[in-house]
Design a protein around this motif. Structure first.
Motif, PDB file in Angstrom:
ATOM      1  N   ARG A 117      -6.610   6.254   5.107  1.00 26.86           N
ATOM      2  CA  ARG A 117      -5.289   6.334   4.484  1.00 26.86           C
ATOM      3  C   ARG A 117      -5.034   5.148   3.568  1.00 26.86           C
ATOM      4  O   ARG A 117      -5.395   4.020   3.891  1.00 26.86           O
ATOM      5  N   ARG A 118      -4.400   5.396   2.427  1.00 23.94           N
ATOM      6  CA  ARG A 118      -3.909   4.296   1.600  1.00 23.94           C
ATOM      7  C   ARG A 118      -2.409   4.163   1.842  1.00 23.94           C
ATOM      8  O   ARG A 118      -1.669   5.137   1.746  1.00 23.94           O
ATOM      9  N   GLU A 119      -2.007   2.928   2.186  1.00 20.16           N
ATOM     10  CA  GLU A 119      -0.607   2.647   2.499  1.00 20.16           C
ATOM     11  C   GLU A 119      -0.060   1.625   1.510  1.00 20.16           C
ATOM     12  O   GLU A 119      -0.821   0.848   0.935  1.00 20.16           O
ATOM     13  N   PHE A 120       1.246   1.609   1.354  1.00 23.62           N
ATOM     14  CA  PHE A 120       1.901   0.738   0.375  1.00 23.62           C
ATOM     15  C   PHE A 120       2.973  -0.085   1.075  1.00 23.62           C
ATOM     16  O   PHE A 120       3.732   0.456   1.876  1.00 23.62           O
TER      17      PHE A 120
ATOM     18  N   GLU B  79       5.626  -3.891   0.817  1.00 21.37           N
ATOM     19  CA  GLU B  79       6.151  -5.024   0.057  1.00 21.37           C
ATOM     20  C   GLU B  79       5.525  -6.307   0.566  1.00 21.37           C
ATOM     21  O   GLU B  79       5.390  -6.497   1.770  1.00 21.37           O
ATOM     22  N   SER B  80       5.181  -7.204  -0.353  1.00 23.17           N
ATOM     23  CA  SER B  80       4.685  -8.510   0.065  1.00 23.17           C
ATOM     24  C   SER B  80       5.676  -9.594  -0.318  1.00 23.17           C
ATOM     25  O   SER B  80       6.008  -9.770  -1.492  1.00 23.17           O
TER      26      SER B  80
ATOM     27  N   GLU C 167       5.200  -8.674  -4.837  1.00 24.66           N
ATOM     28  CA  GLU C 167       4.825  -7.404  -5.462  1.00 24.66           C
ATOM     29  C   GLU C 167       4.591  -6.341  -4.398  1.00 24.66           C
ATOM     30  O   GLU C 167       4.401  -6.648  -3.227  1.00 24.66           O
ATOM     31  N   TRP C 168       4.590  -5.083  -4.843  1.00 25.04           N
ATOM     32  CA  TRP C 168       4.085  -4.025  -3.986  1.00 25.04           C
ATOM     33  C   TRP C 168       2.588  -4.214  -3.821  1.00 25.04           C
ATOM     34  O   TRP C 168       1.890  -4.536  -4.779  1.00 25.04           O
ATOM     35  N   GLU C 169       2.098  -4.019  -2.613  1.00 21.73           N
ATOM     36  CA  GLU C 169       0.669  -4.142  -2.341  1.00 21.73           C
ATOM     37  C   GLU C 169       0.216  -2.897  -1.598  1.00 21.73           C
ATOM     38  O   GLU C 169       1.032  -2.048  -1.229  1.00 21.73           O
ATOM     39  N   SER C 170      -1.083  -2.801  -1.365  1.00 21.99           N
ATOM     40  CA  SER C 170      -1.621  -1.601  -0.745  1.00 21.99           C
ATOM     41  C   SER C 170      -2.791  -1.960   0.161  1.00 21.99           C
ATOM     42  O   SER C 170      -3.555  -2.879  -0.140  1.00 21.99           O
TER      43      SER C 170
ATOM     44  N   GLU D  78      -9.898  -4.091  -0.785  1.00 20.23           N
ATOM     45  CA  GLU D  78      -9.551  -3.279   0.385  1.00 20.23           C
ATOM     46  C   GLU D  78     -10.375  -2.001   0.492  1.00 20.23           C
ATOM     47  O   GLU D  78     -10.386  -1.359   1.540  1.00 20.23           O
TER      48      GLU D  78
ATOM     49  N   ASN E 143      -6.710  -6.346   0.776  1.00 25.64           N
ATOM     50  CA  ASN E 143      -7.310  -7.144  -0.285  1.00 25.64           C
ATOM     51  C   ASN E 143      -7.145  -8.625   0.044  1.00 25.64           C
ATOM     52  O   ASN E 143      -6.039  -9.163  -0.019  1.00 25.64           O
TER      53      ASN E 143
ATOM     54  N   LYS F 109       4.761  -1.567  12.650  1.00 24.45           N
ATOM     55  CA  LYS F 109       5.974  -0.741  12.682  1.00 24.45           C
ATOM     56  C   LYS F 109       5.628   0.711  12.353  1.00 24.45           C
ATOM     57  O   LYS F 109       6.112   1.636  13.002  1.00 24.45           O
ATOM     58  N   LYS F 110       4.782   0.900  11.359  1.00 21.83           N
ATOM     59  CA  LYS F 110       4.492   2.262  10.891  1.00 21.83           C
ATOM     60  C   LYS F 110       3.512   2.998  11.805  1.00 21.83           C
ATOM     61  O   LYS F 110       3.605   4.213  11.973  1.00 21.83           O
TER      62      LYS F 110
END
Lengths: 369, 369
Positions: free
Chosen positions: A123-126, A128-129, A134-137, A166, A197, A230-231
């Protein structure tokens, strides 16, 4: 069930030669060759194992060279008239800080191949950092059964090496298939794997994007772990959490693992480094001094260290150019009375050793959950 | 939260120029250019919108050309001394039956960009195919909240076009971010999306791997749907299931949707075809005859057809080379008294139109669940 071993991140089914092009990896009398059709080019070479292999051209415009690497998987750089490019006719992973081709040979080893067993998900997840702003994944492997049950799983935070990202552990390492196979054989506790990453990007004072590998500790602790735990139904306490990495990722594992021993039950140091040899080197940001290796203080009380981690695993290829660093760390750990699982594999600083390292580490961890 | 728009499947963080290379997409006085450093090359061109754009070389060995495409996203083929290759300095998706670069321009449109909203997951799944006799793989989008709830979601089976694969809708289409944004704005019912390779590969009588797009119906019905609706909390009945596709995928949607109206509540036909223009054409397996279009018989009773599908959506770019086919289907549907939602967008046969088509279709479907 048949399966092809040519799948890659961008294409699970095989990429068939398109008009005007030929297969890149071919076998003649059982021996592998690399080739590309390029009638107008003046020079074609493939670089692997840090060596340039020059092709010769036949009358149809196909440039060819014997492929001499013996291990299953190696990064390969195609160079046409001096330009380093990617061919769509070889699979693509991420190395040397960019998308990069690799060659996967047919071998008798099959512990990393897709087999007739239940398969987990990649799975690729997104997220906040707070560290980068920035948004990260990240990439997450969930084992077969994760979606059909309600139980909480252990989680391994697993890192790539310098210049990778990653995608490395799944695209090049095939870690999801290694896990599927181990689980099917009852040789590991099913666990979730989270891959980030570790070449964390930030914007420097001149406005340029640069990589700072030392940001990873804060990034993992403050951004990744809270998001993941959490997820997903994972982690939550030390005995349900591990960390491992290869090369630069192995150092990040020691830096973070030793700094937060209350967080991790097991540590895996693949082809890598207990002592920090990266900070201040040419692989680090320019201008930074060598590390004071503060994290090594945790080793001073060997008994305490041994009680902190259920598994402390180190591995190296017997032909790895960093062997002297491994030997240096060996001495240090012996002197401090550290208990470890120590493995040496036939190979160098490459994914073949890392696949084996992961396989053997996975068999040992999370036995108490 | 800042975000960069340069992410791609193989690298969410930006690929920074490596030693000896330069950024590929650059802006000068607000205008975009494509460039590559290749001092030893004799000729460099970029092909996009089916036209070759030749570069000129400066004294530092950088070949450059103005980039004249105006829409946000276009496939781009780099050609160095006549060889079609991929540059790691542009993002990579899958088109023209292989991994393929694309250019994503900065635009004011942001419905497909990652924003400060909750994000779903993009998953790669693996399943056995009775149709191909091989392990296969698909991509699944699950909306934000899927992992934290126990409810059953509607599911859309969403297909790419000819020469693309299961990666297209996320890698090029950014369909996951379109969904995240629509959900956050309350403009769609959250649903799961399942994306498969519609260029189904089989081995022909001579032992060669070939593509047969007509296998997809059986593949979807017998392999994909049973696998997906067992593993995920989705579908299970007509009102919870839809199908859509672009170009070749739109025809596959009509072929399968019309043949199994008891299975799907809504159909989306993006830049595409109700009448089969692919079977027997140069895009099909050699030697097959043109389609008899048996599936169109479902249109004969227009009232019945209208009652079968809650949403029957068709779209086209106003400059699409297949406009005459769209107009032909318009006539057919009018004659049969078919109710449809029909959209025409500014654009041609490309991902910009498909992103908009998906967005508008997604707002209309699964309203009854």
């Amino acid at each position: 069930m048949k399966y092809n071993t040519f799948f890659q991140t961008l294409a699970f089914d095989r990429v068939l030669p398109y008009e005007g092009q030929v297969e890149c990896l071919v076998y003649e009398e059982g021996k592998p060759f690399l080739q590309i059709k390029a009638p107008e080019a003046d020079k074609v070479n493939f670089r692997y194992e840090e060596v340039d292999h020059y092709c010769t051209k036949d009358e149809s415009g196909i440039w060819k060279t014997p492929y001499t690497a013996v291990s299953a998987m190696n990064y390969v750089q195609l160079i046409v008239d001096g330009v380093e490019l990617i061919t769509p006719m070889l699979p693509i992973s991420y190395g040397y800080s960019r998308p990069y081709n690799y060659v996967e040979l047919e071998t008798n080893d099959d512990f990393y191949k897709i087999k007739d067993v239940p398969h987990g998900s990649v799975r690729r997840e997104f997220f906040e950092s707070s560290v980068t702003g920035e948004w990260e994944s990240c990439v997450v492997y969930t084992p077969p059964g994760y979606d059909e049950t309600y139980k909480t799983y252990p989680v391994l935070y697993l890192q790539h090496g310098h210049g990778e990202n990653e995608m490395g552990w799944t695209a090049a390492g095939k870690v999801n298939f290694i896990m599927d196979n181990l689980i099917a054989e009852g040789r590991t506790v099913p666990f979730v794997i989270v891959m980030n990453n570790g070449m964390v990007q930030k914007v420097d004072e001149k406005g340029r994007r640069v990589v700072d590998f030392l940001l990873f500790d804060k990034y993992l602790m403050e951004d990744v772990i809270p998001f993941i735990e959490k997820k997903f139904r994972v982690g939550g306490k030390k005995v349900y959490r591990g960390m491992a990495g290869l090369s630069m990722g192995s150092l990040q594992t020691c830096l973070t693992g030793f700094a937060h021993p209350e967080m991790f039950d097991c540590l895996g140091v693949f082809s890598g480094f207990v002592t920090d040899i990266i900070q201040g080197s040419e692989l680090d940001l320019p201008g930074r001094e060598a590390s004071a290796n503060e994290h090594l203080k945790l080793l001073d009380d060997g008994k305490k260290f041994n009680a902190l981690f259920n598994v402390f695993f180190r591995s190296m290829g017997d032909k790895d150019p960093f062997w002297s660093n491994f030997a240096h760390d060996d001495e240090l750990l012996k002197e401090k009375g550290i208990t470890q699982v120590r493995k040496v594999y036939d190979g160098t600083h490459d994914w073949n050793v890392w696949r084996e390292s992961f396989r053997d580490f996975a068999k040992l961890i999370f036995k108490n959950v």
